[in-house]
Each structure stands twice: as structure tokens, then as C-alpha cells.
Design an enzyme around this catalytic site. Structure first.
Site, short mmCIF file in Angstrom:
data_model
loop_
_atom_site.label_atom_id
_atom_site.label_comp_id
_atom_site.label_asym_id
_atom_site.label_seq_id
_atom_site.Cartn_x
_atom_site.Cartn_y
_atom_site.Cartn_z
N GLU A 209 19.41 -63.01 14.72
CA GLU A 209 18.87 -62.91 16.05
C GLU A 209 17.87 -61.85 15.59
O GLU A 209 17.51 -61.38 14.75
CB GLU A 209 19.35 -62.93 17.14
CG GLU A 209 20.63 -61.81 16.45
CD GLU A 209 22.07 -61.92 17.55
OE1 GLU A 209 22.41 -63.00 18.13
OE2 GLU A 209 22.51 -60.64 17.81
N HIS A 247 24.67 -59.21 22.79
CA HIS A 247 24.68 -58.56 21.60
C HIS A 247 24.56 -56.70 22.01
O HIS A 247 23.00 -56.46 21.65
CB HIS A 247 24.26 -59.18 20.50
CG HIS A 247 25.32 -60.68 20.31
ND1 HIS A 247 24.99 -61.59 19.46
CD2 HIS A 247 26.52 -60.94 20.60
CE1 HIS A 247 25.85 -62.39 19.25
NE2 HIS A 247 26.58 -62.10 20.17
#
Lengths: 296, 380
Positions: A209, A247
Site C-alpha cells: 500500500e 493503518h
């Protein structure tokens, strides 16, 4: 073979009397994983789902010869529980919890390295070697045995991605969740090294990511002449810079952390890029096809 | 708990630097015009907006004042400004520095180092990002900092031996500040070489580790303060354990897990539309969590349609289906809704939705296409 976790795994659950710990005993047993011990301070002598409970990790290790631990305790006491497990000589530990202070993650990582142990996590579903054993809470139905090694920064993405790979006939040797936090136990470079050394792993699929720099470890690896072929899916192409996407580590702070910069580096290094989830199975298949072709 | 940023203000950061004996310019933090009028300073001074947002200098949040009247007008002008939507809490008035050279020095968590990295550039200042990348010394744990190792790296980069030795000693202090206060970044840019050779921290950017709030009172109160300032939507999501980031598009996205939510955003983009938000309900996939999510998206004017995409791992999708059927029956908004529940018990989920007259899309891609078409159809 597989990485770190095999059919001979003897699993110990720290925090077995908690809600997650107790759920996990049954879940692991259903995935044909041997749970040999549990640990809960002050609860030694009890049993949970037929599994003996000990008051310390050292006592549990001595009695049961456990060789892998799953630590289910809150972040506030996680450092102590993980250090106890490492120092008791357990060679493989998964700590799935999130919300862990970075300084504690750094201490856990350093202690694992000092003891030659492998720590998976924090903020990760753990590790699974499909058909062999599971050390985590990922949904087992998403996985199938096969030749692909999977590394993921995101739990939710790895479930669906592996479900799609398995449905397309692309099974996995092992799937490791390296976690969504900035400091982790086994990191991308180390996970890649483990899959490189595993003779059954023919190709690597990396689920990454935006934010951080882990993806560059794959780019560096892919440039090696002896590298196994790899494919990558990075999510967050549409995420704006400067905003954290769930996150702790998923935030674009500089150009190098952006989707474009990472995908360019991976593409240049010869990694097969899946632009989105829809393209993952075909990217995985073409990486695997390269592995099957004899070198010219 | 999730927070976008736990950056503290320059004034707060400099207090931490001073406590570790890092020199900062003499300064006053001022909150009102009365305080400005009562303030005795030697002119010229720098007048600096106090905000927890980057890019302040380029946005005009730092001014020079040569007199009391210039100071008062700079104060008024700065307090009226907004930086990434944020109003300054105060201004910092500092003696103007005689600058010989600007350096860059920072300690920051780096994922590949597995701990702290020390970063140094002999050419700091506002355009640091345009120059070559700073020198980096991977330290890891704070106790592994070694002056000689850093010195060996600095030697080819920094020829002034006095500056070099001072930078080494400040770097150690920054690491100790980061350790003691649980910071993920402590950055001084610029670290000014003043006439006479002393090093002065002209700015301070400090990011606190919000996960440490349970044992750091200062972090807990910084989080509480930022929550007070946050928009109401963000605050209500945090309280309900949902993660919300507003984006500019028209497709309201309700999803589960950070990675899958980003994957769904990218899929919407791939289908030619844009997501209106990152909204992760995996922390609270209950009637209350989904209820709040629908409430927010139904009220947001830029949201033209809603996509719910959940992949059940541990989550039982039949429970989600029941929750959604009940919510949608009570809902008054006419914005189109597309559903996709896959994974654990999705056969049951499909049946429950079908009985309520709702379609369960088999894949994320099919669901995305459906909602994008619905929204485009409603527009034309």
C-alpha cells in the site's frame, strides 16, 4: 516446505483465557493445527477446550515443547508478554494486536533478532501455511496449498486477495501478514528472503500500500539475477497525500511513499503489476508462468 | 483509535527541545492583542502562526515585524488565517536570527530501519524537499546511537568540524526527546548556524505516537485537544470506532479493513468515478456502526450513491445482511445503495437480501459498476 510454519507446528497461545484466545483454540484446531498449551498468569492447571493452561511461557514450553506462539494480549501488556515468549526460547511468535506504541514494537523486533526468533506483527492477522498449520486469525477458507508465497501489509486485503488466488487455482506455500504499523517483526525484505530460500515457493505475490518504504525491498530483490518471479498489488492509488488511510503507516508523506513512485520502481525491476484487485490473479499467474519456464 | 496526525505546535515542540538543553530563540507565545501590547521585545522579530499543520511558511504564516504596530498587524493577519482548515491557536514571537547557514536535522521512525533514522543535510530550510535527499544514519533503538558512527557518515558531508560535533550532540538529544516523550518524528528545520557559530533550533516539528497515550498524559491531552478541534463527523466516527477520511468524489463507500477499503476506492476510480470517502466500519460492524455510516453519507451533499462492500473473514455476512435490511427499511434518503457481501456465510446473506428485495453482488467489481451506473443515470 513453507516458511516458518509447517505441519510439525506445536502452538502455544498466550492469553488463552481471553475472548480471542479461547476463540482461537477452536479455530486453529479446525484448521488442523496442534494447539499444545495455553498461558494465563495465575490460571495454571486449568484446561481450555482440552488444552492445558500454564502460568508462564517457560513452564508451558518445558512441558509441551511448543515451537510457535500466538500472543493475544492487549497492547498495554504486549511488550512484556512478547519478551517473555522470546526469552523462553520460542522460535516463532505472532503478535496480531494493533495500537502498539512504536517504541514497544522496536523493542520486540530487537529482542527477536537477538534471540534468533521470528516475530510476525504487530497489527497483522499472523501467518498461515495452507493445509499445514495456521498461526493467526485469518479465515481459513480463503487459502489453498500451492506454489505462491504471499506477503501482505493489510489483513483485510490479504483475505480477499488469497480467496481470489485460491479460486483461480493459485495456491500458497505460506501467507505472511507483515502488518500495517511502521515498525514490525519480520519485514518485507526478511519475508522475501524466507520465500527465496523456500524450495516449494515458485513465485512471490506482494500486497502493499501507500506510505512507508517496504515495497522498495521487493524492487531491490526483483533486480537480482537469481530472484524468483514476483507480482505486486499496491492499494491506495486514489488516496490523497498527507491523510492516514486507517493503518498507522498508510500515509503519503513524501513522493517516494506514493503509489506512482512505488509502482514505477517495481515495474522497472521486473515485478508484474496488478493495477487493481481485479488484475491480481492474472498477475500472479504470469509470475508463476515465468517460474515454470526454464531460464534461457 | 485513529488520528490523522498527532503533530504538536512549534511552541510545544520547542518547550521539549529547551527541556533537553537544545537552544531555541528567545520567544513569547501570544494569544490576544492585549498580550501583544504588553509584550516587550527587541525588534525585528519573527511572528509565527501556531498550528499543527505543515506548509505554514509557504502559506504566509511567518512574518517579520520591525515595530510594535507591525507586530500588532501581523498578529491580526495571522490569527485570521486558516492552515489546511485549522485556525492558529496563538502566535509565537521570536527574536530575528542572524543566519550564517541553515541546516536540517531530524530523527524519525523508518520502517526499513525497524526504528529511528537520523537525517542530516548541510543545506536546510523551506526548500529541503527540492534538494538532494538528506544523509541518513540508521540507528534503530535509541541506545544504539554511536557518535563515532554518525561522525564517520558526516565527515564527507559536513566540513565544518565545530558544526559537525554540535550536530552530533544535538542528534543524541533529539533521540532522547523522542524516547522520553514517545515521538515518531523530531525535526528541526532549519537548525540555524548563527553568527559566532552557535546552533539554534529555529523551528520544531514533533509528531507524538498516539498509541502511547495510555501511558503518556501529554499525548492523551494532545489527542483530546485535537478531537475537540476535529470536524463533528470525524469525531463521531472516532467515538464509534469507525475510521473516516472525507475525499472529493461522489460515491459514498462503506467497507471493512484499511487495505480492502483502499482497494475499493481504487476500483471506483477504475470504473471512472471517484470515492467520496474512506470509511472503514470493521471496528464496529453493528447496527450502531452501519447506522452512523449511512447517516453521515445520506447527509453529505456530495455523496450521490452508496456502496457497501464487506468481505467476511471473521465477520459473519448474514448478520451484516440482517443489519442492512433493517437499516434500509427505516431509511428516508433516496440515494441509490449497492450491496456486496462476500466471504463467510455469504449464501445466507444473499438469501436474506433477496427476500428483502435487494441484490447481493457477487464481486466488488460488479458492485462498483452498478453504483457508478446508478449515479451516472441519476445525473443524466
Amino acid at each position: 516446505m513453507s516458511i516458518l510454519l509447517d505441519a510439525d507446528a506445536r502452538v502455544l497461545i498466550v492469553g488463552i483465557t481471553g475472548k480471542f484466545g479461547t476463540f482461537s483454540v477452536k479455530d486453529l484446531q479446525q484448521s488442523h493445527t496442534r494447539v499444545v498449551a495455553g498461558v494465563a498468569p495465575g490460571r495454571g492447571g486449568q484446561t481450555i477446550e482440552g488444552v492445558p493452561v500454564f502460568s508462564s511461557v517457560a513452564a508451558a514450553m518445558k512441558e509441551t515443547h511448543a515451537n510457535a506462539a500466538l500472543v493475544y494480549v492487549p497492547a498495554v501488556v504486549a511488550l512484556d508478554a512478547v519478551l517473555e515468549t522470546i526469552e523462553a526460547g520460542c522460535p516463532l511468535i505472532a503478535y496480531p494486536g494493533d495500537g502498539l506504541p512504536v517504541l514497544d514494537a522496536m523493542e520486540m523486533r530487537a529482542a527477536a533478532l537477538d534471540h534468533g526468533a521470528h516475530l510476525v506483527g504487530p497489527n497483522s492477522p499472523g501467518l498461515i501455511s495452507p493445509g499445514k498449520a495456521k498461526l493467526g486469525f485469518m479465515p481459513s477458507f480463503c487459502y489453498a496449498p500451492g506454489p505462491i508465497g504471499v506477503i501482505s501489509r493489510s489483513g483485510s486485503l490479504s483475505y480477499e486477495a488469497c480467496f481470489r488466488l485460491s479460486s483461480a487455482g493459485l495456491g500458497q506455500t505460506s501467507v505472511i501478514g507483515i502488518g500495517g504499523d511502521p515498525v514490525r517483526g519480520v519485514n518485507a525484505a526478511e519475508a522475501i528472503g524466507l520465500f527465496h530460500d523456500d524450495p516449494e515457493t515458485r513465485a512471490i505475490v506482494y500486497l502493499g500500500e501507500i506510505g512507508g518504504s517496504e515495497e522498495y525491498a521487493l524492487a531491490e530483490y526483483a533486480k537480482r539475477p537469481d530472484a524468483k518471479p514476483s507480482a505486486a498489488l499496491l492499494v491506495g492509488r486514489t488516496a490523497p497525500a498527507g491523510k492516514k488511510m486507517g493503518h498507522a503507516a498508510a500515509m503519503i508523506g513524501s513522493y517516494a511513499e506514493s503509489w506512482v513512485a512505488k509502482v514505477e520502481a517495481l515495474d522497472r525491476a521486473g515485478v508484474v503489476i496488478a493495477r487493481d484487485l481485479d488484475g491480481l490473479a492474472s498477475a500472479g499467474a504470469s509470475a508463476l508462468a515465468r517460474a515454470m519456464k526454464p531460464a534461457v | 483509535m485513529h488520528y490523522a496526525f498527532m503533530l504538536i505546535t512549534e511552541a510545544q515542540g520547542k518547550a521539549l527541545l529547551r527541556a533537553a538543553a537544545v537552544t531555541t530563540p528567545s520567544s513569547h507565545e501570544l494569544r490576544s492583542l492585549d498580550e501583544v501590547r504588553g509584550c516587550r521585545v527587541d525588534f525585528p522579530v519573527a511572528v509565527k502562526a501556531q498550528v499543527a499543520a505543515g506548509g505554514r511558511g509557504k502559506a504566509g504564516g511567518i512574518r517579520k515585524a520591525n515595530s510594535s504596530s507591525e507586530l500588532a498587524s501581523a498578529f491580526d493577519a495571522i490569527m485570521a488565517m486558516r492552515f489546511a482548515g485549522e485556525a492558529p491557536s496563538s502566535v509565537l514571537v521570536e527574536s530575528w536570527l542572524d543566519i550564517e547557514r541553515e541546516l536540517y536535522l531530524a530523527v524519525a521512525i523508518d520502517s526499513r530501519v525497524g526504528g529511528f533514522n537520523v537525517l542530516y543535510s548541510p543545506r536546510g530550510g523551506v526548500n529541503i524537499e527540492d534538494g538532494p535527499p538528506p544523509l541518513s544514519y540508521p540507528v534503530g533503538l535509541v541506545r544504539n546511537f554511536r557518535a563515532h558512527a554518525f561522525r564517520a557518515l558526516l565527515e564527507p558531508v559536513e566540513s565544518d568540524t565545530k558544526v559537525r560535533e554540535r550536530v552530533i550532540s544535538i542528534a543524541r538529544r533529539l533521540l532522547e526527546i523522542a524516547q522520553a516523550n514517545e515521538c515518531t518524528t523530531v525535526e528541526i528545520n532549519p537548525l540555524v548556524v548563527a553568527k559566532g557559530g552557535s546552533l539554534i533550533a529555529a523551528d520544531a516539528k514533533i509528531v507524538l505516537d498516539e498509541a502511547a497515550a495510555f501511558r503518556k498524559a501529554a499525548t492523551a491531552s494532545a489527542i483530546a485537544a485535537s478531537r475537540d478541534k476535529a470536524e463533528r463527523d470525524i469525531r463521531s466516527c472516532e467515538e464509534a470506532n469507525l475510521m473516516l477520511v472525507w475525499l472529493d468524489g461522489e460515491i459514498g463507500l462503506i467497507s471493512g479493513g484499511a487495505g480492502m477499503t483502499m482497494a475499493a476506492m481504487d476500483a471506483i476510480d477504475g470504473a471512472g468515478a471517484q470515492p467520496a470517502c474512506f470509511l472503514d466500519v470493521s471496528g464496529n460492524p453493528t447496527p450502531a456502526g452501519f447506522g452512523l455510516a449511512f447517516d453521515l453519507l445520506d447527509r453529505a451533499p456530495n455523496v450521490k450513491g452508496i456502496l457497501v462492500s464487506m468481505f467476511g473473514g471473521g465477520l459473519h455476512t448474514d448478520r451484516v445482511a440482517k443489519t442492512l435490511v433493517e437499516l434500509l427499511a427505516k431509511r428516508t434518503s433516496s440515494k441509490p445503495v449497492t450491496l456486496r457481501l462476500n466471504g463467510t456465510r455469504s449464501d445466507l446473506a444473499t438469501t436474506i437480501l433477496r427476500e428483502a428485495g435487494r441484490q447481493n453482488h457477487a464481486t466488488l467489481e460488479a458492485a462498483v459498476l452498478d453504483i457508478v451506473r446508478c449515479v451516472a443515470g441519476a445525473r443524466s
